[in-house]
Design a protein around this motif. Structure first.
Motif, mmCIF file in Angstrom:
data_model
loop_
_atom_site.group_PDB
_atom_site.id
_atom_site.type_symbol
_atom_site.label_atom_id
_atom_site.label_comp_id
_atom_site.label_asym_id
_atom_site.label_seq_id
_atom_site.Cartn_x
_atom_site.Cartn_y
_atom_site.Cartn_z
ATOM 1 N N LEU A 1 0.824 -1.209 0.000
ATOM 2 C CA LEU A 1 0.000 0.000 0.000
ATOM 3 C C LEU A 1 0.858 1.258 0.000
ATOM 4 N N ALA A 2 1.909 1.254 0.823
ATOM 5 C CA ALA A 2 2.783 2.425 0.893
ATOM 6 C C ALA A 2 3.489 2.656 -0.429
ATOM 7 N N ASP A 3 3.945 1.587 -1.065
ATOM 8 C CA ASP A 3 4.626 1.731 -2.358
ATOM 9 C C ASP A 3 3.671 2.224 -3.433
ATOM 10 N N VAL A 4 2.432 1.732 -3.434
ATOM 11 C CA VAL A 4 1.461 2.156 -4.446
ATOM 12 C C VAL A 4 1.167 3.644 -4.314
ATOM 13 N N PHE B 1 0.655 0.487 7.501
ATOM 14 C CA PHE B 1 0.787 1.379 6.351
ATOM 15 C C PHE B 1 1.473 2.682 6.750
ATOM 16 N N VAL B 2 1.053 3.263 7.867
ATOM 17 C CA VAL B 2 1.638 4.529 8.314
ATOM 18 C C VAL B 2 3.142 4.391 8.504
ATOM 19 N N ALA B 3 3.564 3.317 9.166
ATOM 20 C CA ALA B 3 4.998 3.103 9.391
ATOM 21 C C ALA B 3 5.743 2.951 8.063
ATOM 22 N N ALA B 4 5.164 2.187 7.137
ATOM 23 C CA ALA B 4 5.826 1.965 5.849
ATOM 24 C C ALA B 4 5.839 3.223 4.995
ATOM 25 N N PHE B 5 4.739 3.970 5.014
ATOM 26 C CA PHE B 5 4.641 5.180 4.201
ATOM 27 C C PHE B 5 5.622 6.246 4.694
ATOM 28 N N GLU B 6 5.706 6.414 6.007
ATOM 29 C CA GLU B 6 6.645 7.391 6.562
ATOM 30 C C GLU B 6 8.088 6.962 6.313
ATOM 31 N N ALA B 7 8.357 5.650 6.380
ATOM 32 C CA ALA B 7 9.711 5.166 6.092
ATOM 33 C C ALA B 7 10.083 5.401 4.628
ATOM 34 N N ASN B 8 9.061 5.505 3.757
ATOM 35 C CA ASN B 8 9.281 5.738 2.341
ATOM 36 C C ASN B 8 9.269 7.235 1.996
ATOM 37 N N GLY B 9 9.290 8.092 3.030
ATOM 38 C CA GLY B 9 9.353 9.531 2.812
ATOM 39 C C GLY B 9 8.029 10.232 2.744
ATOM 40 N N GLY B 10 6.935 9.524 2.986
ATOM 41 C CA GLY B 10 5.607 10.135 2.943
ATOM 42 C C GLY B 10 5.228 10.772 4.263
#
Length: 293
Positions: free
Chosen positions: A44-47, A74-83
């Motif tokens: 989800l974070a990558d999409v 998702f929040v953890a992954a999205f923030e780790a991806n710069g979001g």
């Protein structure tokens, strides 16, 4: 936790995706054939960040383990991806209106809104969204809203909505789909049919290998029947596999949904996901995403 584990009953779920199951004190009795939502969180974070190109997002999630843990992942992954996450808003199922929750989630004008729920609530959420908000915002939904008839129920074509869902893609998928259609007159209507078949197949093989109905003994055979290193068996050769398992041979079951390789927690280490949208004929696949933890 209240019945099966204390009584030594082995389980293999065909639909439970909560990350909480991974760390459950289960005495190695709990397995599952669908992937953990810890993987879907990364997808989800990558999409949202890479495919949709959005840098800010909010989540609107059902207030249960499925919703809250997937939102947190998702929040953890999205923030780790710069979001950047603006809001995480929970909701209760089957409410007459979700206007207040949508207003809170969209107050900061996020680029994307992730909705985690089921049609019983998701239909009303989307109706309320289209009644009051700009449809240019990207909406991403999860497998709980994988419903061919969703646009008709909402009364909108859902042009700004896409989603992700675990996707059965095992070596035995084509055979399983053909046999399913021959038996029931239609192709599998939900992705979890293959996961259900594989859960039953591995339990049957492990039961045969154990030579008894003792749950602990069956659980001890689950990885020997599913993981690499034994005689390759697919849905097409399952009957032969049961005979071999009962004779003491290790089996490498490759299923309708996946390779079915269990890790130390009884989870799958890798999975395929469908990135989908709604078109004139229902759900359409945009792409297939292969992911491993």
């Amino acid at each position: 936790e209240g019945v099966c584990i204390p009584n030594g009953v082995v389980m293999c779920s065909a639909a439970s995706t909560s990350p909480a199951i991974t760390t459950m004190a289960d005495n190695d009795l709990v397995f599952r054939t669908p992937p953990t939502d810890a993987l879907q969180s990364l997808v989800l974070a990558d999409v949202i960040k890479d495919t949709l190109g959005d840098s800010t997002a909010s989540t609107l999630f059902l207030n249960n383990d499925y919703g809250s843990l997937l939102s947190d992942g998702f929040v953890a992954a999205f923030e780790a991806n710069g979001g950047t996450i603006q809001e995480q808003v929970s909701f209760e199922k089957q409410q007459p209106s979700y206007v207040a929750q949508l207003q809170k989630a969209l107050a900061g004008n996020p680029d994307a809104l992730l909705i985690i729920g089921y049609p019983e609530s998701g239909v009303q959420i989307l109706r309320d969204f289209y009644a009051d908000h700009d449809s240019s915002v990207d909406i991403l939904v999860t497998d709980g809203l994988y419903d061919q008839e969703l646009p008709g129920k909402v009364g909108n074509d859902l042009a700004n909505v896409t989603g992700t869902s675990p996707m059965p893609a095992g070596p035995g998928k084509d055979f399983f789909d053909t046999e399913f259609e021959a038996a029931f007159g239609a192709a599998p209507s939900v992705s979890y049919c293959g996961y259900a078949y594989d859960a039953a197949a591995v339990l049957i093989l492990a039961n045969a290998a154990a030579g008894s109905n003792d749950g602990v003994a069956i659980a001890a055979q689950m990885r020997k029947m599913a993981n690499p290193g034994g005689e390759v068996i697919t849905p097409q050769t399952l009957a032969e596999g049961v005979v071999m398992a009962a004779a003491g041979k290790d089996i490498d079951y490759k299923g309708a949904s996946s390779e079915v390789d269990f890790d130390e927690n009884g989870d799958l280490g890798a999975a395929s996901y469908e990135y989908f949208k709604w078109g004139s004929g229902g759900i359409e696949t945009i792409s297939t995403i292969d992911y491993s933890g």
